[in-house]
Design an enzyme around this catalytic site. Structure first.
Site, PDB file in Angstrom:
ATOM      1  N   SER A 117       0.830  -1.214   0.000  1.00  0.00           N
ATOM      2  CA  SER A 117       0.000   0.000   0.000  1.00  0.00           C
ATOM      3  C   SER A 117       0.858   1.255   0.000  1.00  0.00           C
ATOM      4  O   SER A 117       1.959   1.278   0.576  1.00  0.00           O
ATOM      5  CB  SER A 117      -0.899  -0.006   1.237  1.00  0.00           C
ATOM      6  N   TYR A 141      -1.590  -0.070  10.093  1.00  0.00           N
ATOM      7  CA  TYR A 141      -1.800  -0.699   8.791  1.00  0.00           C
ATOM      8  C   TYR A 141      -0.621  -0.429   7.854  1.00  0.00           C
ATOM      9  O   TYR A 141      -0.100  -1.336   7.204  1.00  0.00           O
ATOM     10  CB  TYR A 141      -3.095  -0.183   8.171  1.00  0.00           C
ATOM     11  N   GLU A 265      -4.127  11.681   8.025  1.00  0.00           N
ATOM     12  CA  GLU A 265      -3.886  11.149   6.690  1.00  0.00           C
ATOM     13  C   GLU A 265      -2.874  12.030   5.978  1.00  0.00           C
ATOM     14  O   GLU A 265      -2.702  13.198   6.321  1.00  0.00           O
ATOM     15  CB  GLU A 265      -5.185  11.089   5.873  1.00  0.00           C
TER      16      GLU A 265
END
Length: 302
Positions: A117, A141, A265
């Site tokens: 990712s 993650y 983010e």
């Protein structure tokens, strides 16, 4: 040729399974969430196992008998829920990768294609993002996806298995989740459009994302399984090579916008895809605006 797709009942995995079946592959699938029958391909063989459970190891290794390539997509996804449940994510994402790698070695699998990712990069002001940049994940993650890359590189050096890791950038397309708190932004917007609600945008909406069509991600996986240029633990960006603000994506829907609280983010993602072009002979084919327009037209015709 026989291949295995882990997470083959998920969004990207089910698209990959369908393409592989259409190309004539014998496809085995391992997934511990087979409830959504719309993502089941009747021409593939499905196995309901949790790869993070060590007791399933021998069963998994039997499935891998005569498998040429493993496409490892199985994972608990999304940044925000990993922040809320770091232990659950660690147990699932890290152990499943170690187990399927070890089982692949025991079954003499030729190549292992790992789904990573862009979350690995974290917040980086240097654009476009290159594979040579130092990882800086902002979430459990992202850290787990990076460790999966490290495992693949290590296993390629220590054991006789070819590995390659693909870093996906903001994947959208057919079969994406359009409901729930942690759906990706394009899915959320379609869900809100169908309900007649305003489009909710985190922060000011000026954060930029490199949106990548799921069909292009599928073709990248297949290219990675075939290319003679990879197999030594390489890490390769799979993105569109351009980006849009969230406001620009919302503008495609021509609906009222509602701005809500921001979350942790990156401000921007943008993939440098030169390595994918060089090593995989791969390029993206779909623009996000074209796909959204097609889908809105489809909904309006119903």
């Amino acid at each position: 040729m026989k291949v295995l797709v882990t997470g083959g009942a998920g969004f990207i995995g089910s698209n990959l399974v369908n393409k592989l079946v259409n190309l004539g592959y014998q496809v085995e699938v391992i997934d511990n969430n087979l409830n959504d029958t719309s993502k089941i391909n009747k021409k593939a063989n499905y196995h309901d196992y949790d790869l993070s459970v060590v007791e399933n190891f021998n069963k998994v290794q039997k499935i891998l008998n005569s498998v040429d390539t493993v496409f490892h997509l199985a994972a608990k996804a999304r940044v925000q829920p990993s922040i809320l449940d770091p232990i659950g994510y660690e147990l699932n994402n890290t152990l499943s990768t170690v187990n399927i790698l070890k089982a692949s070695i025991g079954a003499n699998v030729r190549r292992f294609v790992y789904s990573s990712s862009s979350s690995v990069y974290g917040n980086n002001n240097n654009m476009p993002l290159k594979e040579s940049f130092k990882p800086n994940p902002l979430s459990p993650y992202g850290a787990q996806k990076y460790y999966g890359e490290v495992l693949c590189s290590t296993f390629a050096k220590v054991y006789d298995i070819e590995t390659v890791s693909l870093r996906y950038f903001n994947v959208y397309g057919e079969g994406q989740t359009i409901g729930g708190a942690y759906s990706l932004v394009i899915g959320i917007f379609f869900n809100q459009m169908l309900k007649g609600n305003p489009l909710t945008i985190r922060g000011d909406g000026n954060q930029k994302r490199d949106f990548t069509y799921v069909g292009d991600v599928v073709s990248a996986n297949i290219a990675a399984s075939k290319s003679s240029n990879v197999g030594c633990g390489e890490v390769i960006n799979i993105g569109n090579g351009d980006n849009r603000t969230i406001n620009q994506i919302a503008d495609q829907f021509n609906l009222e916008k509602e701005y809500i609280e921001p979350v942790l983010e990156p401000e921007e993602t943008l993939a440098d895809i030169n390595l994918a072009k060089d090593l995989l002979n791969w390029e993206p084919t779909m623009s996000v605006e074209s796909w959204i327009k097609q889908q809105i037209n489809n909904y309006e015709k119903k």
